[in-house]
Enzyme design. Structure first.
Site, PDB file in Angstrom:
ATOM      1  N   LYS A  54     -21.521  30.867  45.727  1.00 44.11           N
ATOM      2  CA  LYS A  54     -22.646  30.734  45.054  1.00 44.11           C
ATOM      3  C   LYS A  54     -22.487  29.564  43.919  1.00 44.11           C
ATOM      4  CE  LYS A  54     -21.588  32.258  40.472  1.00 44.11           C
ATOM      5  NZ  LYS A  54     -21.546  31.320  39.375  1.00 44.11           N
ATOM      6  N   PRO A  63     -12.586  28.536  46.423  1.00 44.81           N
ATOM      7  CA  PRO A  63     -11.728  28.015  45.346  1.00 44.81           C
ATOM      8  C   PRO A  63     -11.664  29.150  44.214  1.00 44.81           C
ATOM      9  CG  PRO A  63     -13.109  26.155  45.544  1.00 44.81           C
ATOM     10  CD  PRO A  63     -13.493  27.323  46.698  1.00 44.81           C
ATOM     11  N   ALA A 100     -13.549  28.678  39.728  1.00 48.63           N
ATOM     12  CA  ALA A 100     -14.189  27.536  40.118  1.00 48.63           C
ATOM     13  C   ALA A 100     -15.803  27.706  39.651  1.00 48.63           C
ATOM     14  CB  ALA A 100     -14.267  27.324  41.465  1.00 48.63           C
ATOM     15  N   GLY A 101     -16.052  29.053  39.378  1.00 50.18           N
ATOM     16  CA  GLY A 101     -17.589  29.248  38.917  1.00 50.18           C
ATOM     17  C   GLY A 101     -18.368  29.427  40.000  1.00 50.18           C
ATOM     18  N   GLY A 108     -14.819  36.005  43.933  1.00 49.59           N
ATOM     19  CA  GLY A 108     -14.363  37.510  43.915  1.00 49.59           C
ATOM     20  C   GLY A 108     -15.639  38.379  44.079  1.00 49.59           C
ATOM     21  N   ASP A 158     -21.899  38.867  38.830  1.00 47.03           N
ATOM     22  CA  ASP A 158     -22.572  38.113  39.827  1.00 47.03           C
ATOM     23  C   ASP A 158     -22.585  39.073  41.360  1.00 47.03           C
ATOM     24  OD1 ASP A 158     -22.646  35.887  38.410  1.00 47.03           O
ATOM     25  OD2 ASP A 158     -20.690  35.137  39.014  1.00 47.03           O
TER      26      ASP A 158
HETATM   27  P1  ATP Z   1     -17.235  33.555  38.679  1.00 52.52           P
HETATM   28  O1  ATP Z   1     -18.107  31.998  39.008  1.00 52.52           O
HETATM   29  O2  ATP Z   1     -17.996  34.728  39.024  1.00 52.52           O
HETATM   30  O3  ATP Z   1     -16.876  33.606  37.213  1.00 52.52           O
HETATM   31  P2  ATP Z   1     -14.895  32.214  39.592  1.00 52.52           P
HETATM   32  O4  ATP Z   1     -15.044  31.348  40.720  1.00 52.52           O
HETATM   33  O5  ATP Z   1     -14.871  31.788  38.178  1.00 52.52           O
HETATM   34  O6  ATP Z   1     -16.075  33.194  39.726  1.00 52.52           O
HETATM   35  P3  ATP Z   1     -13.371  34.181  40.920  1.00 52.52           P
HETATM   36  O7  ATP Z   1     -12.814  33.355  42.148  1.00 52.52           O
HETATM   37  O8  ATP Z   1     -14.269  35.381  41.182  1.00 52.52           O
HETATM   38  O9  ATP Z   1     -13.606  32.983  39.831  1.00 52.52           O
HETATM   39  O10 ATP Z   1     -11.895  34.623  40.416  1.00 52.52           O
HETATM   40  C1  ATP Z   1     -11.703  35.112  38.969  1.00 52.52           C
HETATM   41  C2  ATP Z   1     -10.806  36.002  38.865  1.00 52.52           C
HETATM   42  O11 ATP Z   1     -11.184  37.297  39.600  1.00 52.52           O
HETATM   43  C3  ATP Z   1      -9.440  35.546  39.656  1.00 52.52           C
HETATM   44  O12 ATP Z   1      -8.469  34.821  38.747  1.00 52.52           O
HETATM   45  C4  ATP Z   1      -8.790  36.980  40.005  1.00 52.52           C
HETATM   46  O13 ATP Z   1      -7.605  37.289  39.108  1.00 52.52           O
HETATM   47  C5  ATP Z   1      -9.977  37.956  40.133  1.00 52.52           C
HETATM   48  N1  ATP Z   1     -10.309  38.512  41.274  1.00 52.52           N
HETATM   49  C6  ATP Z   1     -10.687  39.656  41.652  1.00 52.52           C
HETATM   50  N2  ATP Z   1     -10.870  39.987  42.885  1.00 52.52           N
HETATM   51  C7  ATP Z   1     -10.902  38.710  43.338  1.00 52.52           C
HETATM   52  C8  ATP Z   1     -11.182  38.354  44.881  1.00 52.52           C
HETATM   53  N3  ATP Z   1     -11.751  39.377  45.599  1.00 52.52           N
HETATM   54  N4  ATP Z   1     -11.154  36.984  44.883  1.00 52.52           N
HETATM   55  C9  ATP Z   1     -10.839  36.248  44.060  1.00 52.52           C
HETATM   56  N5  ATP Z   1     -10.493  36.546  42.783  1.00 52.52           N
HETATM   57  C10 ATP Z   1     -10.569  37.964  42.360  1.00 52.52           C
END
Ligand code: ATP
Length: 285
Positions: free
Chosen positions: A11, A96, A99-100, A104, A138
């Site tokens: 997203k 990635p 990344a925001g 996950g 999210d």
């Molecule tokens: P958001 O925009 O929701 O903040 P993000 O891009 O910052 O997401 P994610 O890729 O979702 O971050 O990962 C954040 C943390 O979530 C990772 O450091 C990891 O430890 C944890 N995590 C748990 N499940 C997953 C998954 N299936 N894929 C990636 N990270 C995961």
């Protein structure tokens, strides 16, 4: 044993506003979110007859119950009283991390959709999204996908007209941002500029890409940019080569740009690739 396959779409936050801190410690948000064609592939073996297991192609991602995909499977099976008789989840990661881009959450949402399909769709898509709120903020949006207004801590969703045809370039710099620390830093009373979500909604309704681009704004962008000036460098490259808007997504650190065509996007992508290994071209989905 049955194997399920599902795509997990990243997203972007076209807008993101933080309205205030709630008594339960979460923040109230208002965000126009968009899913894009950068995706993880999720495979689930049902009925393995063994302990639940998760494999992920990216290092550093937890493979136990902390993984949101595992958590989603547990929440789904508990809520519907299902016993899959052993389960193995395999995640081929492309989104990635840190990344925001909701990597996950996207995986968790894919697990919810896949299990619900396997069991004959006992939950409607809105009910499945509501269940997703138990997994993460999210997850409800990542369950429904498309373009939506997301409010509360992520559990209140309203579908919006589709994003007008365009191409996104997404650049993930090396650094990552701690989301809890960022929330601590932002003083909601002192946010100087906020997105105009009503204007964004009108622009989407009109199908006017340039108007949509004018409304792109994330209140976290200046807070992170103040500490990581390279975000300005990325944005200036995008701007110089025809981007209609460029902004950080979520709590960062990825920056996205909106381009009117693939030709423009390819140029921006090539320019950014000179300095950044993680640059992607995507379409809205
Ligand atoms: P958001 O925009 O929701 O903040 P993000 O891009 O910052 O997401 P994610 O890729 O979702 O971050 O990962 C954040 C943390 O979530 C990772 O450091 C990891 O430890 C944890 N995590 C748990 N499940 C997953 C998954 N299936 N894929 C990636 N990270 C995961």
């Amino acid at each position: 044993m049955t194997t399920l396959y599902e795509g997990a779409y990243a997203k972007l936050n076209l807008t993101l506003d933080v309205l205030g801190k709630r008594k339960d410690g979460y923040h109230d948000l208002q965000s126009v979110m968009q899913t894009i064609s950068i995706r993880d592939d999720v495979e689930i073996d049902i009925g393995t007859g063994k302990e639940w297991k998760l494999l992920c192609s990216m290092e550093g991602i937890p493979t136990d119950r902390r993984n949101l995909a595992m958590k989603a499977a547990a929440v789904y099976c508990d809520a519907l009283g299902k016993d899959p008789g052993g389960l193995e989840i395999r995640i081929h990661k492309r989104i990635p991390s840190g990344a925001g881009m909701g990597g996950g959450s996207a995986d968790a949402a894919a697990v919810l959709r896949a299990l619900n399909r396997h069991y004959g769709e006992p939950l409607s898509l809105p009910a499945l999204a509501e269940l997703g709120a138990q997994v993460g903020s999210d997850v409800p949006f990542c369950t429904i996908c498309g373009t939506a207004m997301v409010e509360g801590r992520g559990e209140r969703l309203r579908k919006l007209p589709d994003m007008p045809d365009c191409v996104f370039v997404v650049c993930k710099p090396e650094f990552s941002v701690s989301t809890p620390e960022l929330y601590q830093k932002i003083d909601t009373a002192a946010i100087p500029v906020r997105p105009d979500n009503r204007a964004m909604e009108s622009a989407l309704l009109a199908g006017d890409l340039e108007a949509v681009a004018r409304q792109v704004y994330n209140v976290f962008d200046p807070v992170v940019t103040a500490e990581h000036l390279e975000l300005n460098y990325i944005k200036s490259i995008c701007n110089s080569y025809g981007s209609l808007a460029q902004q950080m997504t979520g709590s960062g650190s990825a920056v996205f740009a909106i381009l009117p065509s693939f030709e423009y996007a390819a140029v921006v992508c090539n320019m950014l690739k000179e300095n950044y290994p993680q640059v992607y071209i995507a379409k809205p989905v």
